[in-house]
Design a protein around this motif. Structure first.
Motif, PDB file in Angstrom:
ATOM      1  N   GLN A  82       0.812  -0.905   0.002  1.00  0.00           N
ATOM      2  CA  GLN A  82      -0.003   0.072  -0.018  1.00  0.00           C
ATOM      3  C   GLN A  82       0.804   1.288  -0.095  1.00  0.00           C
ATOM      4  O   GLN A  82       1.813   1.168   0.475  1.00  0.00           O
ATOM      5  N   ASP A  83       0.306   2.235  -0.563  1.00  0.00           N
ATOM      6  CA  ASP A  83       1.085   3.424  -0.685  1.00  0.00           C
ATOM      7  C   ASP A  83       0.622   4.399   0.472  1.00  0.00           C
ATOM      8  O   ASP A  83      -0.276   4.708   0.921  1.00  0.00           O
ATOM      9  N   HIS A  84       1.809   4.608   1.284  1.00  0.00           N
ATOM     10  CA  HIS A  84       1.782   5.556   2.409  1.00  0.00           C
ATOM     11  C   HIS A  84       2.325   6.932   2.086  1.00  0.00           C
ATOM     12  O   HIS A  84       3.251   7.040   1.514  1.00  0.00           O
ATOM     13  N   THR A  86       2.808  11.039   3.337  1.00  0.00           N
ATOM     14  CA  THR A  86       2.492  11.897   4.276  1.00  0.00           C
ATOM     15  C   THR A  86       2.614  13.363   3.583  1.00  0.00           C
ATOM     16  O   THR A  86       3.408  13.677   2.934  1.00  0.00           O
ATOM     17  N   HIS A  92      -1.702  12.364   6.687  1.00  0.00           N
ATOM     18  CA  HIS A  92      -1.280  10.982   6.166  1.00  0.00           C
ATOM     19  C   HIS A  92      -2.518  10.420   5.619  1.00  0.00           C
ATOM     20  O   HIS A  92      -3.513  10.059   5.955  1.00  0.00           O
ATOM     21  N   ARG A  93      -2.177   9.703   4.362  1.00  0.00           N
ATOM     22  CA  ARG A  93      -3.109   8.952   3.587  1.00  0.00           C
ATOM     23  C   ARG A  93      -2.553   7.737   3.255  1.00  0.00           C
ATOM     24  O   ARG A  93      -1.165   7.429   2.862  1.00  0.00           O
ATOM     25  N   THR A  94      -3.155   6.558   3.022  1.00  0.00           N
ATOM     26  CA  THR A  94      -2.725   5.303   2.554  1.00  0.00           C
ATOM     27  C   THR A  94      -3.864   4.610   1.479  1.00  0.00           C
ATOM     28  O   THR A  94      -5.192   4.956   1.919  1.00  0.00           O
ATOM     29  N   ARG A 109      -7.704   5.682   3.030  1.00  0.00           N
ATOM     30  CA  ARG A 109      -7.614   6.055   4.492  1.00  0.00           C
ATOM     31  C   ARG A 109      -6.835   7.118   4.884  1.00  0.00           C
ATOM     32  O   ARG A 109      -5.698   7.237   4.496  1.00  0.00           O
ATOM     33  N   THR A 110      -7.478   8.129   5.568  1.00  0.00           N
ATOM     34  CA  THR A 110      -6.520   9.334   5.902  1.00  0.00           C
ATOM     35  C   THR A 110      -6.636   9.473   7.344  1.00  0.00           C
ATOM     36  O   THR A 110      -7.650   9.284   8.068  1.00  0.00           O
TER      37      THR A 110
END
Length: 189
Positions: A82-84, A86, A92-94, A109-110
């Motif tokens: 998954q791309d994380h 910042t 932060h978002r995933t 998801r944020t």
């Protein structure tokens, strides 16, 4: 499942076949050179948005870009893939969803720290949709000129063809999910 290494070789071959330098395709696609390079080396699996941009930069529909690469109709994206990201301001978002050929859908998801304003997002193309579900904390969602305050467990739908914004105006972190179907204009070719 699409193998990232096979996809990377395919993107490289398509780029080279068009006589495009890495930086030229990156510019046309609106993707960083480092991201495009990592994709071509099979080190990074692109999100649906990035894949769509690369396809546009190559003058292809996503389905044609991915033709003959799909070996399985079930696509698994492991947590480690998954791309994380910042973002400036500390939020932060995933990106949770795998790339699905021909589908412009993402589930993100944020996490917004206390007092964080993630800013505004422009209107997407007509036919775009967003669903937001708040996992914890309180989210202030702006849609057009109207604001909605959402608490843990609340959810909302809105047509995403209008400007929208996300903010956490409380002293506690806020975690929320966005499921988005974003329509994009395709370039001819």
């Amino acid at each position: 499942m699409i193998d990232p290494v096979s996809l990377g070789h395919h993107v490289h071959d398509l780029r080279a076949g068009r006589g495009l330098a890495l930086s030229a395709l990156a510019g046309k696609a609106g993707v960083s050179v480092s991201m495009l390079s990592a994709i071509e080396r099979g080190e990074k699996t692109p999100t649906v948005v990035v894949l769509s941009r690369i396809a546009d930069g190559l003058g292809l529909p996503v389905s044609r870009l991915l033709a003959d690469l799909e070996a399985d109709r079930v696509i698994v994206r492991r947590a480690a893939e998954q791309d994380h990201v910042t973002e400036p301001g500390g939020w932060h978002r995933t990106v949770l969803t795998p790339v699905v050929p021909g589908v412009n859908f993402e589930w993100i998801r944020t996490t917004l720290p206390p007092g964080c304003d993630a800013g505004g997002f422009p209107a997407y193309a007509p036919g775009s949709h967003e669903f937001v579900a708040v996992e914890s904390g309180e989210l202030t969602l702006g849609v057009g000129d109207t604001e909605y305050v959402l608490a843990a467990g609340d959810s909302v739908y809105f047509p995403a063809d209008t400007g929208h914004s996300y903010a956490n105006r409380t002293g506690n972190p806020c975690v929320y999910d966005v499921a988005a179907l974003i329509m994009r204009s395709r370039s001819a070719g």
